[in-house]
Scaffold this motif. Sequence first.
Motif, PDB file in Angstrom:
ATOM      1  N   LEU A 191      30.055  19.982   8.154  1.00 31.86           N
ATOM      2  CA  LEU A 191      29.093  19.844   9.238  1.00 31.86           C
ATOM      3  C   LEU A 191      29.809  20.052  10.574  1.00 31.86           C
ATOM      4  O   LEU A 191      30.915  19.540  10.772  1.00 31.86           O
ATOM      5  N   ALA A 192      29.195  20.818  11.464  1.00 31.76           N
ATOM      6  CA  ALA A 192      29.800  21.104  12.767  1.00 31.76           C
ATOM      7  C   ALA A 192      28.737  21.089  13.850  1.00 31.76           C
ATOM      8  O   ALA A 192      27.560  21.350  13.590  1.00 31.76           O
ATOM      9  N   ARG A 193      29.154  20.760  15.066  1.00 27.13           N
ATOM     10  CA  ARG A 193      28.278  20.825  16.232  1.00 27.13           C
ATOM     11  C   ARG A 193      28.844  21.908  17.142  1.00 27.13           C
ATOM     12  O   ARG A 193      30.002  21.870  17.536  1.00 27.13           O
ATOM     13  N   LEU A 208      25.565  28.989  10.870  1.00 29.02           N
ATOM     14  CA  LEU A 208      25.301  27.578  10.611  1.00 29.02           C
ATOM     15  C   LEU A 208      23.978  27.427   9.880  1.00 29.02           C
ATOM     16  O   LEU A 208      23.031  28.161  10.148  1.00 29.02           O
ATOM     17  N   THR A 263      28.539  23.778  20.724  1.00 24.80           N
ATOM     18  CA  THR A 263      28.010  23.727  22.084  1.00 24.80           C
ATOM     19  C   THR A 263      28.027  25.143  22.635  1.00 24.80           C
ATOM     20  O   THR A 263      29.050  25.822  22.614  1.00 24.80           O
ATOM     21  N   PRO A 286      21.347  24.495   9.608  1.00 22.97           N
ATOM     22  CA  PRO A 286      20.980  23.153  10.045  1.00 22.97           C
ATOM     23  C   PRO A 286      20.545  22.295   8.856  1.00 22.97           C
ATOM     24  O   PRO A 286      19.902  22.792   7.937  1.00 22.97           O
ATOM     25  N   GLN A 328      30.458  10.781  10.007  1.00 26.07           N
ATOM     26  CA  GLN A 328      29.066  10.779   9.560  1.00 26.07           C
ATOM     27  C   GLN A 328      28.611   9.371   9.176  1.00 26.07           C
ATOM     28  O   GLN A 328      27.439   9.044   9.272  1.00 26.07           O
ATOM     29  N   THR A 350      32.763  21.377  17.333  1.00 23.87           N
ATOM     30  CA  THR A 350      33.229  20.073  16.889  1.00 23.87           C
ATOM     31  C   THR A 350      32.969  19.963  15.393  1.00 23.87           C
ATOM     32  O   THR A 350      31.823  20.061  14.952  1.00 23.87           O
ATOM     33  N   ILE A 398      32.551  17.797  12.239  1.00 22.35           N
ATOM     34  CA  ILE A 398      32.164  16.407  11.991  1.00 22.35           C
ATOM     35  C   ILE A 398      32.675  16.031  10.606  1.00 22.35           C
ATOM     36  O   ILE A 398      32.188  16.538   9.598  1.00 22.35           O
ATOM     37  N   CYS A 437      23.236  22.353  22.175  1.00 24.00           N
ATOM     38  CA  CYS A 437      24.076  22.147  20.998  1.00 24.00           C
ATOM     39  C   CYS A 437      23.291  22.493  19.746  1.00 24.00           C
ATOM     40  O   CYS A 437      22.104  22.200  19.654  1.00 24.00           O
ATOM     41  N   LYS A 438      23.959  23.099  18.803  1.00 24.72           N
ATOM     42  CA  LYS A 438      23.390  23.387  17.484  1.00 24.72           C
ATOM     43  C   LYS A 438      24.262  22.678  16.462  1.00 24.72           C
ATOM     44  O   LYS A 438      25.486  22.760  16.512  1.00 24.72           O
ATOM     45  N   THR A 439      23.628  21.974  15.533  1.00 25.22           N
ATOM     46  CA  THR A 439      24.359  21.265  14.491  1.00 25.22           C
ATOM     47  C   THR A 439      23.961  21.836  13.141  1.00 25.22           C
ATOM     48  O   THR A 439      22.788  22.097  12.892  1.00 25.22           O
TER      49      THR A 439
END
Length: 99
Positions: free
Chosen positions: A41-43, A68, A45, A70, A95, A88, A90, A53-55
Amino acid sequence: MEYTLKHINCENDLKQYEGFLKSENKTYNLKEYLEKHKGKLARVTLCCEKSDCKTGYIMDIGSSFVVLKPPFECKSLAIPYENIKFITIIHNSSQKRKG
């Protein structure tokens, strides 16, 4: 010269890390780094006027983009490297935290 990667909180930390990279004579390659974190999992920016931001989970890494997925969605996002400001990763311990 040995350097333990930590959070870069000030200008001095940034200079120490820069010195480490120069002494190692290694080229930083974003694609290689992201390959190590594929499936995590990554965020991301984005570079835009507002902080966007996209996660999502890192599904694929191309020469000029990252894909990515989601969580809980049936779509994927292809984001060009030139639109990325920060990535970033995660980790599992992050988590589990609340807040």
